[in-house]
Design a protein around this motif. Structure first.
Motif, PDB file in Angstrom:
ATOM      1  N   LEU A 212       0.856  -1.181   0.000  1.00 45.26           N
ATOM      2  CA  LEU A 212       0.000   0.000   0.000  1.00 45.26           C
ATOM      3  C   LEU A 212       0.896   1.237   0.000  1.00 45.26           C
ATOM      4  O   LEU A 212       1.870   1.299   0.753  1.00 45.26           O
ATOM      5  CB  LEU A 212      -0.923   0.009   1.218  1.00 45.26           C
ATOM      6  CG  LEU A 212      -1.839  -1.215   1.370  1.00 45.26           C
ATOM      7  CD1 LEU A 212      -2.773  -1.031   2.564  1.00 45.26           C
ATOM      8  CD2 LEU A 212      -2.629  -1.488   0.104  1.00 45.26           C
ATOM      9  N   ILE A 213       0.544   2.203  -0.840  1.00 45.51           N
ATOM     10  CA  ILE A 213       1.373   3.401  -1.008  1.00 45.51           C
ATOM     11  C   ILE A 213       0.701   4.584  -0.325  1.00 45.51           C
ATOM     12  O   ILE A 213      -0.465   4.900  -0.602  1.00 45.51           O
ATOM     13  CB  ILE A 213       1.590   3.696  -2.500  1.00 45.51           C
ATOM     14  CG1 ILE A 213       2.281   2.495  -3.184  1.00 45.51           C
ATOM     15  CG2 ILE A 213       2.412   4.962  -2.696  1.00 45.51           C
ATOM     16  CD1 ILE A 213       2.347   2.613  -4.696  1.00 45.51           C
ATOM     17  N   HIS A 214       1.417   5.206   0.581  1.00 42.89           N
ATOM     18  CA  HIS A 214       0.952   6.427   1.247  1.00 42.89           C
ATOM     19  C   HIS A 214       2.149   7.375   1.252  1.00 42.89           C
ATOM     20  O   HIS A 214       2.766   7.610   2.278  1.00 42.89           O
ATOM     21  CB  HIS A 214       0.429   6.127   2.663  1.00 42.89           C
ATOM     22  CG  HIS A 214       1.266   5.153   3.432  1.00 42.89           C
ATOM     23  ND1 HIS A 214       2.142   5.528   4.434  1.00 42.89           N
ATOM     24  CD2 HIS A 214       1.387   3.810   3.330  1.00 42.89           C
ATOM     25  CE1 HIS A 214       2.750   4.461   4.917  1.00 42.89           C
ATOM     26  NE2 HIS A 214       2.316   3.399   4.262  1.00 42.89           N
ATOM     27  N   ALA A 215       2.463   7.845   0.070  1.00 47.70           N
ATOM     28  CA  ALA A 215       3.684   8.618  -0.181  1.00 47.70           C
ATOM     29  C   ALA A 215       3.869   9.738   0.859  1.00 47.70           C
ATOM     30  O   ALA A 215       2.892  10.371   1.274  1.00 47.70           O
ATOM     31  CB  ALA A 215       3.636   9.211  -1.585  1.00 47.70           C
ATOM     32  N   PRO A 216       5.154   9.927   1.283  1.00 51.83           N
ATOM     33  CA  PRO A 216       6.375   9.336   0.733  1.00 51.83           C
ATOM     34  C   PRO A 216       6.762   7.983   1.324  1.00 51.83           C
ATOM     35  O   PRO A 216       7.896   7.554   1.161  1.00 51.83           O
ATOM     36  CB  PRO A 216       7.416  10.398   1.069  1.00 51.83           C
ATOM     37  CG  PRO A 216       6.932  10.992   2.358  1.00 51.83           C
ATOM     38  CD  PRO A 216       5.445  10.995   2.265  1.00 51.83           C
ATOM     39  N   TRP A 217       5.839   7.313   1.993  1.00 49.41           N
ATOM     40  CA  TRP A 217       6.086   5.974   2.499  1.00 49.41           C
ATOM     41  C   TRP A 217       5.241   4.968   1.728  1.00 49.41           C
ATOM     42  O   TRP A 217       4.257   5.327   1.063  1.00 49.41           O
ATOM     43  CB  TRP A 217       5.726   5.869   3.978  1.00 49.41           C
ATOM     44  CG  TRP A 217       6.748   6.413   4.931  1.00 49.41           C
ATOM     45  CD1 TRP A 217       7.602   7.462   4.722  1.00 49.41           C
ATOM     46  CD2 TRP A 217       7.003   5.946   6.258  1.00 49.41           C
ATOM     47  NE1 TRP A 217       8.375   7.685   5.832  1.00 49.41           N
ATOM     48  CE2 TRP A 217       8.030   6.768   6.790  1.00 49.41           C
ATOM     49  CE3 TRP A 217       6.487   4.939   7.042  1.00 49.41           C
ATOM     50  CZ2 TRP A 217       8.534   6.592   8.083  1.00 49.41           C
ATOM     51  CZ3 TRP A 217       6.978   4.769   8.329  1.00 49.41           C
ATOM     52  CH2 TRP A 217       7.995   5.585   8.838  1.00 49.41           C
ATOM     53  N   ALA A 218       5.618   3.690   1.836  1.00 46.81           N
ATOM     54  CA  ALA A 218       4.796   2.572   1.381  1.00 46.81           C
ATOM     55  C   ALA A 218       4.889   1.500   2.460  1.00 46.81           C
ATOM     56  O   ALA A 218       5.827   1.486   3.262  1.00 46.81           O
ATOM     57  CB  ALA A 218       5.284   2.039   0.038  1.00 46.81           C
ATOM     58  N   SER A 219       3.914   0.586   2.487  1.00 45.00           N
ATOM     59  CA  SER A 219       3.895  -0.458   3.507  1.00 45.00           C
ATOM     60  C   SER A 219       3.639  -1.816   2.871  1.00 45.00           C
ATOM     61  O   SER A 219       2.752  -1.947   2.014  1.00 45.00           O
ATOM     62  CB  SER A 219       2.801  -0.196   4.549  1.00 45.00           C
ATOM     63  OG  SER A 219       3.078   0.960   5.311  1.00 45.00           O
ATOM     64  N   TYR A 220       4.417  -2.803   3.288  1.00 47.04           N
ATOM     65  CA  TYR A 220       4.084  -4.184   2.931  1.00 47.04           C
ATOM     66  C   TYR A 220       2.757  -4.516   3.602  1.00 47.04           C
ATOM     67  O   TYR A 220       2.562  -4.257   4.788  1.00 47.04           O
ATOM     68  CB  TYR A 220       5.180  -5.142   3.415  1.00 47.04           C
ATOM     69  CG  TYR A 220       4.748  -6.583   3.383  1.00 47.04           C
ATOM     70  CD1 TYR A 220       4.698  -7.284   2.191  1.00 47.04           C
ATOM     71  CD2 TYR A 220       4.358  -7.229   4.556  1.00 47.04           C
ATOM     72  CE1 TYR A 220       4.278  -8.607   2.165  1.00 47.04           C
ATOM     73  CE2 TYR A 220       3.940  -8.544   4.538  1.00 47.04           C
ATOM     74  CZ  TYR A 220       3.895  -9.224   3.336  1.00 47.04           C
ATOM     75  OH  TYR A 220       3.465 -10.524   3.307  1.00 47.04           O
ATOM     76  N   HIS A 221       1.823  -5.115   2.842  1.00 51.13           N
ATOM     77  CA  HIS A 221       0.487  -5.337   3.380  1.00 51.13           C
ATOM     78  C   HIS A 221       0.135  -6.818   3.482  1.00 51.13           C
ATOM     79  O   HIS A 221      -0.226  -7.297   4.559  1.00 51.13           O
ATOM     80  CB  HIS A 221      -0.536  -4.604   2.509  1.00 51.13           C
ATOM     81  CG  HIS A 221      -1.933  -4.679   3.016  1.00 51.13           C
ATOM     82  ND1 HIS A 221      -2.272  -4.286   4.298  1.00 51.13           N
ATOM     83  CD2 HIS A 221      -3.092  -5.111   2.439  1.00 51.13           C
ATOM     84  CE1 HIS A 221      -3.577  -4.459   4.486  1.00 51.13           C
ATOM     85  NE2 HIS A 221      -4.086  -4.976   3.380  1.00 51.13           N
ATOM     86  N   VAL A 222       0.229  -7.553   2.376  1.00 54.45           N
ATOM     87  CA  VAL A 222      -0.169  -8.963   2.351  1.00 54.45           C
ATOM     88  C   VAL A 222       0.804  -9.719   1.450  1.00 54.45           C
ATOM     89  O   VAL A 222       1.223  -9.201   0.411  1.00 54.45           O
ATOM     90  CB  VAL A 222      -1.605  -9.136   1.813  1.00 54.45           C
ATOM     91  CG1 VAL A 222      -1.961 -10.610   1.685  1.00 54.45           C
ATOM     92  CG2 VAL A 222      -2.620  -8.457   2.714  1.00 54.45           C
ATOM     93  N   GLY A 223       1.127 -10.934   1.835  1.00 54.43           N
ATOM     94  CA  GLY A 223       1.962 -11.766   0.977  1.00 54.43           C
ATOM     95  C   GLY A 223       1.586 -13.227   1.103  1.00 54.43           C
ATOM     96  O   GLY A 223       1.019 -13.658   2.118  1.00 54.43           O
ATOM     97  N   TRP A 224       1.888 -13.988   0.062  1.00 51.46           N
ATOM     98  CA  TRP A 224       1.638 -15.428   0.085  1.00 51.46           C
ATOM     99  C   TRP A 224       2.646 -16.109  -0.819  1.00 51.46           C
ATOM    100  O   TRP A 224       3.053 -15.550  -1.846  1.00 51.46           O
ATOM    101  CB  TRP A 224       0.227 -15.742  -0.415  1.00 51.46           C
ATOM    102  CG  TRP A 224      -0.018 -17.229  -0.577  1.00 51.46           C
ATOM    103  CD1 TRP A 224      -0.424 -18.098   0.383  1.00 51.46           C
ATOM    104  CD2 TRP A 224       0.172 -18.007  -1.767  1.00 51.46           C
ATOM    105  NE1 TRP A 224      -0.507 -19.375  -0.124  1.00 51.46           N
ATOM    106  CE2 TRP A 224      -0.152 -19.352  -1.458  1.00 51.46           C
ATOM    107  CE3 TRP A 224       0.586 -17.706  -3.065  1.00 51.46           C
ATOM    108  CZ2 TRP A 224      -0.067 -20.371  -2.393  1.00 51.46           C
ATOM    109  CZ3 TRP A 224       0.665 -18.725  -4.002  1.00 51.46           C
ATOM    110  CH2 TRP A 224       0.336 -20.037  -3.664  1.00 51.46           C
ATOM    111  N   SER A 225       3.072 -17.307  -0.424  1.00 52.91           N
ATOM    112  CA  SER A 225       3.958 -18.098  -1.270  1.00 52.91           C
ATOM    113  C   SER A 225       3.594 -19.562  -1.120  1.00 52.91           C
ATOM    114  O   SER A 225       3.438 -20.057   0.010  1.00 52.91           O
ATOM    115  CB  SER A 225       5.424 -17.870  -0.879  1.00 52.91           C
ATOM    116  OG  SER A 225       6.274 -18.642  -1.706  1.00 52.91           O
TER     117      SER A 225
END
Length: 290
Positions: A212-225
């Motif tokens: 998720l982008i909330h400039a000037p930062w971004a955040s890892y939100h969800v992942g799957w492998s």
């Protein structure tokens, strides 16, 4: 400590560097989901200025306010002023449950946590050189695999697929995160404020990560492998490509989330191995009405 409620604009708020939970978009999305959102400015006696976003929901008969990862300061407040700000916010939004940037007043309910913040402002060569040796080796092996990558704006079907996989993972491992309806509401609010990185082998998805982008930062939100994704170290490759893309879009910091060396040591090593700075958070405290 002076609390200012007037003159706060989206443009002024977005100009400040802040974590996801204090971003304007986060408040807008929660508002659409039924939460009450309060935004205030803070002016300390030293002249330091801060911003605080507080969300509120009813828990049975009680209306509980929540301040996460804040306040955010422009300039360093003097000794004692952060504690003064929390007390002032506790009086303005009572009762208040707060997780500030460092320990402060109140009744501690949850012990302090740490988060991994990855600086994206350096050139790609420097970013890669900051990786831990094992992390860099995993990335190099993943780059040698026959894997098809896609990094770009998420379409609704791809986002729904990833959220479905994540929900199954949460049930299997017994943890909770922001609900899928939050992610869907975020994408509806601003489709350009997200980045999806996918890895496919033979046309089949084997791993994915959503930011998720909330400039000037971004955040890892969800992942799957899946098993195939883990075998080829797909998450290292996806994170690296996402870092480069977010950097090109002007993001200065990527928040990789909590670092839990006891509950999730493997994930903690993965985050720390990127060269991210481990930033402390204060304990979660209750500031009662009195």
């Amino acid at each position: 400590m002076k609390i200012v409620r007037d003159g706060l604009t989206r443009e002024g708020w977005r100009a400040a560097a802040m974590p996801l939970q204090q971003s304007w978009a986060y408040g807008e999305v929660l508002s659409r989901l039924g939460a009450t959102v309060g935004r205030v400015g803070l002016v300390a006696p030293s002249g330091a200025r801060g911003l605080a976003q507080v969300t509120a929901r009813r828990v049975g008969p009680v209306r509980l306010s929540l301040l996460s990862c804040g306040p955010v300061w422009d300039g360093a407040p003097a000794a004692g002023e952060e504690a003064g700000a929390l007390r002032a916010l506790g009086r303005a939004f009572r009762p208040l449950l707060a997780t500030p940037g460092r320990d402060g007043p109140g009744l501690a309910l949850v012990t302090p946590r740490h988060r991994a913040h990855l600086d994206l402002t350096a050139d790609p060569g420097t970013l890669r050189a900051r990786f831990d040796g094992k992390w860099r080796n995993r990335l190099a092996r993943a780059e040698g695999e026959e894997v098809c990558l896609r990094v770009g704006r998420p379409d609704p079907a791809a986002a729904a697929w990833l959220l479905h996989r994540d929900a199954a993972l949460q049930r299997a491992r017994g943890y909770r995160a922001l609900p899928a309806r939050f992610t869907h509401a975020w994408l509806a609010f601003d489709p350009a404020a997200a980045l999806l990185a996918e890895a496919r082998i033979g046309g089949r998805r084997v791993a994915a990560m959503l930011f998720l982008i909330h400039a000037p930062w971004a955040s890892y939100h969800v992942g799957w492998s899946g098993e195939a994704g883990r075998r080829i170290n797909a998450h290292a490759l996806l994170l690296w490509r996402a870092m480069l893309c977010l950097r090109e879009e002007g993001c200065a910091v990527l928040d990789l989330g909590d670092v839990d060396t006891e509950g999730a040591p493997g994930l903690a090593r993965f985050k720390i191995g990127t060269g991210a700075r481990v930033a402390p958070l204060g304990a979660t405290v209750l500031l009662p009405p009195w």
